[in-house]
Design an enzyme around this catalytic site. Structure first.
Site, PDB file in Angstrom:
ATOM      1  N   ILE A 151    -104.293  22.530 -24.802  1.00 35.56           N
ATOM      2  CA  ILE A 151    -103.967  24.108 -24.705  1.00 35.56           C
ATOM      3  C   ILE A 151    -104.448  24.909 -26.040  1.00 35.56           C
ATOM      4  O   ILE A 151    -105.114  25.760 -25.274  1.00 35.56           O
ATOM      5  CB  ILE A 151    -102.421  24.341 -24.333  1.00 35.56           C
ATOM      6  CG1 ILE A 151    -102.145  23.285 -23.392  1.00 35.56           C
ATOM      7  CG2 ILE A 151    -102.158  25.271 -24.119  1.00 35.56           C
ATOM      8  CD1 ILE A 151    -100.649  23.803 -22.268  1.00 35.56           C
ATOM      9  N   ASP A 190     -99.600  24.268 -42.415  1.00 34.47           N
ATOM     10  CA  ASP A 190     -98.616  23.158 -41.210  1.00 34.47           C
ATOM     11  C   ASP A 190     -97.749  24.731 -41.071  1.00 34.47           C
ATOM     12  O   ASP A 190     -96.688  24.979 -42.220  1.00 34.47           O
ATOM     13  CB  ASP A 190     -97.895  22.532 -42.508  1.00 34.47           C
ATOM     14  CG  ASP A 190     -96.902  21.733 -41.377  1.00 34.47           C
ATOM     15  OD1 ASP A 190     -96.075  22.166 -40.281  1.00 34.47           O
ATOM     16  OD2 ASP A 190     -95.987  20.347 -42.429  1.00 34.47           O
ATOM     17  N   TYR A 204     -87.184  19.460 -27.056  1.00 36.19           N
ATOM     18  CA  TYR A 204     -87.646  20.123 -26.434  1.00 36.19           C
ATOM     19  C   TYR A 204     -87.360  20.762 -25.498  1.00 36.19           C
ATOM     20  O   TYR A 204     -87.740  21.263 -26.105  1.00 36.19           O
ATOM     21  CB  TYR A 204     -88.877  18.801 -26.236  1.00 36.19           C
ATOM     22  CG  TYR A 204     -89.878  19.195 -25.608  1.00 36.19           C
ATOM     23  CD1 TYR A 204     -90.558  19.617 -26.582  1.00 36.19           C
ATOM     24  CD2 TYR A 204     -89.617  19.819 -23.868  1.00 36.19           C
ATOM     25  CE1 TYR A 204     -91.496  20.497 -25.856  1.00 36.19           C
ATOM     26  CE2 TYR A 204     -91.149  20.736 -23.394  1.00 36.19           C
ATOM     27  CZ  TYR A 204     -92.398  20.253 -24.420  1.00 36.19           C
ATOM     28  OH  TYR A 204     -93.242  21.312 -23.926  1.00 36.19           O
TER      29      TYR A 204
END
Length: 255
Positions: free
Chosen positions: A17, A59, A151
């Site tokens: 995405i 990161d 998640y």
């Protein structure tokens, strides 16, 4: 071109995405800065996004790296108009009691704490530009998902943060929204589907959970993200925008 002249930073922008969004933003006239820790994917994106765009290896789960990236963006481009917090991990595929502490920490560091880092080190620039923030969430942050407790929990936190941040920064003219897809055909999802016992059935299921009848590609998500970062969405803030083909109306199950 609805993003003409805007400098947009997107995390996790070298694949999936994020890649589709980065390319869409550039097509709409933005200068795009991708932050990603995958050096191989960044190298691939170099050919797709030549200058004046920037690709930074960092990161977003590490505050010092985000702080340095923000300094580099301002040094190279002089301003920042939008932050798209897109980097994320979807693993592990486990219920909560089977999730290890290390797995839990990784999900929360990447999916949630990274938003803290980009906001902390980017908010001053957004205040100067009266810019905006976009978070990539997920429909599961609202409706849940079996075997993905960490998640789903992280995306629920993203939704709550989006609303709280929208209130905190509205007086500075900064809009904060989130986009919430259901299934999206990314390379990661394609790989996952081939590893399932019944690949054909999995693909059919992913199509059928969307009321419009198909699991979308990344372009459908990128189009909505471009809108939310543009002046066309100038009076939208605190919105968790479903881009889900109606999946939130009730997941369907195969017979």
């Amino acid at each position: 071109m609805i993003l003409q002249g805007k400098v947009i930073m997107i995390s996790g922008g070298a694949s999936g995405i994020g890649q589709a969004c980065a390319l869409a933003y550039a097509q709409e006239g933005a200068i795009v800065v991708i932050i990603d820790k995958d050096t191989t994917a960044l190298h691939t994106m170099q050919a797709l996004l030549p200058g004046p765009h920037s690709l930074l290896q960092a990161d977003v789960a590490k505050g010092a790296e985000v702080e340095q990236a923000m300094k580099t963006i301002l040094q190279n481009h002089g301003r920042l108009d939008a932050i798209h917090n897109n980097a994320g991990v979807a693993q592990p595929s486990k219920p909560l009691h089977e999730t290890t502490e290390e797995e839990w920490e990784l999900v929360m560091q990447v999916n949630v704490k990274s938003i803290y880092h980009t906001t902390r080190y980017g908010i001053a620039a957004l205040r100067d530009s009266r810019g905006c923030i976009l978070n990539t969430s997920s429909l599961v942050g609202e409706i849940g998902q079996d075997n993905h407790a960490a998640y789903a929990g992280s995306k629920g936190a993203v939704n709550a943060l989006t609303k709280a941040m929208a209130l905190d920064y509205a007086s500075w003219g900064i809009r904060v929204n989130a986009v919430a897809p259901a299934g999206v055909w990314t390379p990661m999802l394609r790989q996952w589907s081939t590893e399932q016992p019944n690949t054909a059935q999995i693909e059919q299921y992913l199509d059928q959970i969307h009321a419009l009848g198909y699991c979308p590609g990344t372009a459908e998500i990128a189009d909505v993200c471009s809108f939310l970062l543009s002046e066309k969405a100038r009076f939208i803030t605190g919105c968790i925008m479903p881009v889900s083909g109606g999946a939130e109306l009730g997941y369907k199950h195969l017979a």
